[in-house]
Design an enzyme around this catalytic site. Structure first.
Site, short mmCIF file in Angstrom:
data_model
loop_
_atom_site.label_atom_id
_atom_site.label_comp_id
_atom_site.label_asym_id
_atom_site.label_seq_id
_atom_site.Cartn_x
_atom_site.Cartn_y
_atom_site.Cartn_z
N GLN A 133 -6.52 31.40 19.92
CA GLN A 133 -5.07 31.46 20.04
C GLN A 133 -4.68 32.55 21.04
O GLN A 133 -3.81 32.34 21.90
CB GLN A 133 -4.43 31.74 18.68
CG GLN A 133 -2.92 31.88 18.74
CD GLN A 133 -2.22 30.58 19.06
OE1 GLN A 133 -2.46 29.56 18.42
NE2 GLN A 133 -1.35 30.59 20.07
N ASP A 159 4.44 35.80 13.65
CA ASP A 159 3.63 34.81 12.94
C ASP A 159 4.14 34.76 11.50
O ASP A 159 4.90 35.64 11.07
CB ASP A 159 2.15 35.23 13.00
CG ASP A 159 1.21 34.22 12.34
OD1 ASP A 159 1.59 33.05 12.16
OD2 ASP A 159 0.07 34.62 11.99
N ARG A 214 -13.35 26.92 11.55
CA ARG A 214 -12.16 27.56 10.99
C ARG A 214 -12.43 27.77 9.50
O ARG A 214 -12.67 26.80 8.76
CB ARG A 214 -10.93 26.68 11.19
CG ARG A 214 -9.76 27.09 10.29
CD ARG A 214 -8.46 26.45 10.66
NE ARG A 214 -7.97 26.96 11.92
CZ ARG A 214 -6.73 26.80 12.36
NH1 ARG A 214 -5.85 26.14 11.64
NH2 ARG A 214 -6.35 27.31 13.52
N CYS A 226 2.38 31.61 17.37
CA CYS A 226 1.17 30.77 17.36
C CYS A 226 1.43 29.41 16.72
O CYS A 226 0.70 28.47 16.99
CB CYS A 226 0.03 31.50 16.67
SG CYS A 226 0.43 32.01 14.99
N HIS A 235 -8.17 35.35 15.35
CA HIS A 235 -7.90 34.04 15.93
C HIS A 235 -8.01 34.15 17.46
O HIS A 235 -7.02 34.03 18.18
CB HIS A 235 -6.50 33.58 15.51
CG HIS A 235 -6.26 32.10 15.67
ND1 HIS A 235 -7.22 31.22 16.15
CD2 HIS A 235 -5.14 31.35 15.42
CE1 HIS A 235 -6.70 30.00 16.18
NE2 HIS A 235 -5.46 30.05 15.75
N ARG A 256 -3.40 26.16 24.47
CA ARG A 256 -4.60 26.13 23.60
C ARG A 256 -5.64 25.18 24.22
O ARG A 256 -6.82 25.47 24.25
CB ARG A 256 -4.23 25.62 22.20
CG ARG A 256 -3.33 26.54 21.38
CD ARG A 256 -4.02 27.82 20.99
NE ARG A 256 -5.26 27.59 20.27
CZ ARG A 256 -5.36 27.36 18.96
NH1 ARG A 256 -4.28 27.36 18.22
NH2 ARG A 256 -6.53 27.18 18.38
N1 NVA Z 1 -1.75 33.72 10.36
C1 NVA Z 1 -1.73 32.28 10.33
C2 NVA Z 1 -2.05 31.72 11.68
C3 NVA Z 1 -1.99 30.23 11.77
C4 NVA Z 1 -2.37 29.71 13.13
C5 NVA Z 1 -2.71 31.77 9.29
O1 NVA Z 1 -3.83 32.31 9.22
O2 NVA Z 1 -2.36 30.86 8.54
N1 CP Z 2 -1.93 28.04 15.97
C1 CP Z 2 -2.85 27.28 15.33
O1 CP Z 2 -4.02 27.63 15.24
O2 CP Z 2 -2.38 26.10 14.85
P1 CP Z 2 -3.12 25.12 13.84
O3 CP Z 2 -3.23 25.85 12.52
O4 CP Z 2 -2.24 23.92 13.76
O5 CP Z 2 -4.49 24.80 14.37
#
Ligand code: NVA
Ligand code: CP
Length: 302
Positions: free
Chosen positions: A133, A221, A103, A261, A130, A289
């Site tokens: 997800q 989101d 990540r 998400c 993502h 997930r």
């Molecule tokens: N768009 C959000 C998704 C989190 C799972 C982010 O990148 O923070």
């Molecule tokens: N939706 C998601 O990826 O959650 P986290 O940021 O908690 O991993």
């Protein structure tokens, strides 16, 4: 199937369905106490350059349930955080591990790991996409709706990593996809180019109620993603009106499901009322997930 999962576009419709079928099976086996140690003796490294609740816990637990182990590798502790190039990290970790989940911010970093390493790389979120997800989202949609063909998926909010992956995933499996976002926060141009091939199955508008018309799935989101905290106030202004609320849900089909998400900001991208009245769907999505990622790991590391 590709050796890696770097983005949704790496997967064909058949490969997605294959992953979802395996995810359903693993979910069934887990619920019925049937051991499935398909990755015994394997180790997944998990590199995190951003925060996580779901991704970290579901990958770590999933790997354990599959008979393997997962290593949490924070950017703060790895030499990457002190400037060791990703090319070298990839080659070193490939000598120890069976797969890497990462990540991070830049999609290019994930691609570099895949280029320089020799083990499967799984994208656990970048600024661009993502995919893990969206596999869980598709699994949930199929659980609730039984199919994809002819369904309409509406996404309201920021044209961010989630929007990018939902467009590609949704169109690939056969849904119509409608996006409502402010003109200055559109999805990535590469994704809009991909979507253009689907003709009127894809629509992009700045009118949330129009996008939500006859929707079967309504998705949203956060307005400010990880790394954009400094823009939160400016974004709150720009996204006023792009909220999933009763008006939007009134335009959707009566039996439409809501997906998020998570984490969610109640009162911003979604109202408390809509969130809580669709909480079962949203937390089934979060649970999935685990199952969807276990399927990905079995396919790539098995
Ligand atoms: N768009 C959000 C998704 C989190 C799972 C982010 O990148 O923070
Ligand atoms: N939706 C998601 O990826 O959650 P986290 O940021 O908690 O991993």
């Amino acid at each position: 199937m590709n050796k890696h999962l770097l983005k949704m576009a790496d997967l064909s419709k058949e490969e997605i369905i294959d992953i979802l079928n395996l995810a359903d099976q693993l979910k069934y086996e887990l619920a019925h106490g049937i051991k499935h140690h398909r990755l015994e003796g394997k180790t997944l490294g998990m590199i995190f350059q951003k925060a996580s609740t779901r991704t970290r816990v579901s990958f770590e637990t999933g790997m354990y349930q599959l008979g393997g182990q997962a290593l949490f590798l924070s950017n703060r502790d790895l030499q990457i955080g002190r400037g060791e190039p990703v090319q070298d990290t990839a080659r070193v970790l490939s000598r120890y591990l069976d797969g890497i989940m990462i990540r991070t911010f830049e999609q290019a970093e994930v691609e570099a790991l895949a280029t320089y390493g020799s083990i499967p790389i799984i994208n656990g979120l970048t600024d661009y996409c993502h995919p893990c997800q969206v596999l869980a989202d598709l699994m949930t949609i199929r659980e609730y709706k039984g199919q994809f063909d002819g369904l309409k998926l509406t996404y309201i909010g920021d044209g961010n990593n989630m929007a990018n992956s939902l467009i590609v995933g949704g169109l690939t499996v056969g849904m119509d996809v409608a996006i409502a976002c402010p003109d200055t926060y559109r999805p990535d141009p590469t994704v809009l180019e991909f979507a253009a091939k689907y003709g009127d199955r894809f629509t992009l508008t700045n009118d949330p109620a129009k996008a939500a018309e006859d929707a079967d799935v309504v998705y949203t989101d956060v307005w400010a993603s990880m790394g954009q905290e400094g823009e939160a106030e400016q974004r709150r202004l720009a996204f006023t009106g792009f909220q999933v609320n009763d008006t939007v849900m009134g335009a959707a089909h009566k039996d439409a499901i809501v997906q998020h998400c998570l984490p969610a900001h109640r009162g911003e991208e979604i109202t408390e009322e809509v969130f809580e009245s669709h909480a079962d769907e949203i937390f089934d999505e979060a649970e999935n997930r685990l199952h969807a990622q276990k399927a990905v790991m079995v396919k790539l590391l098995g």
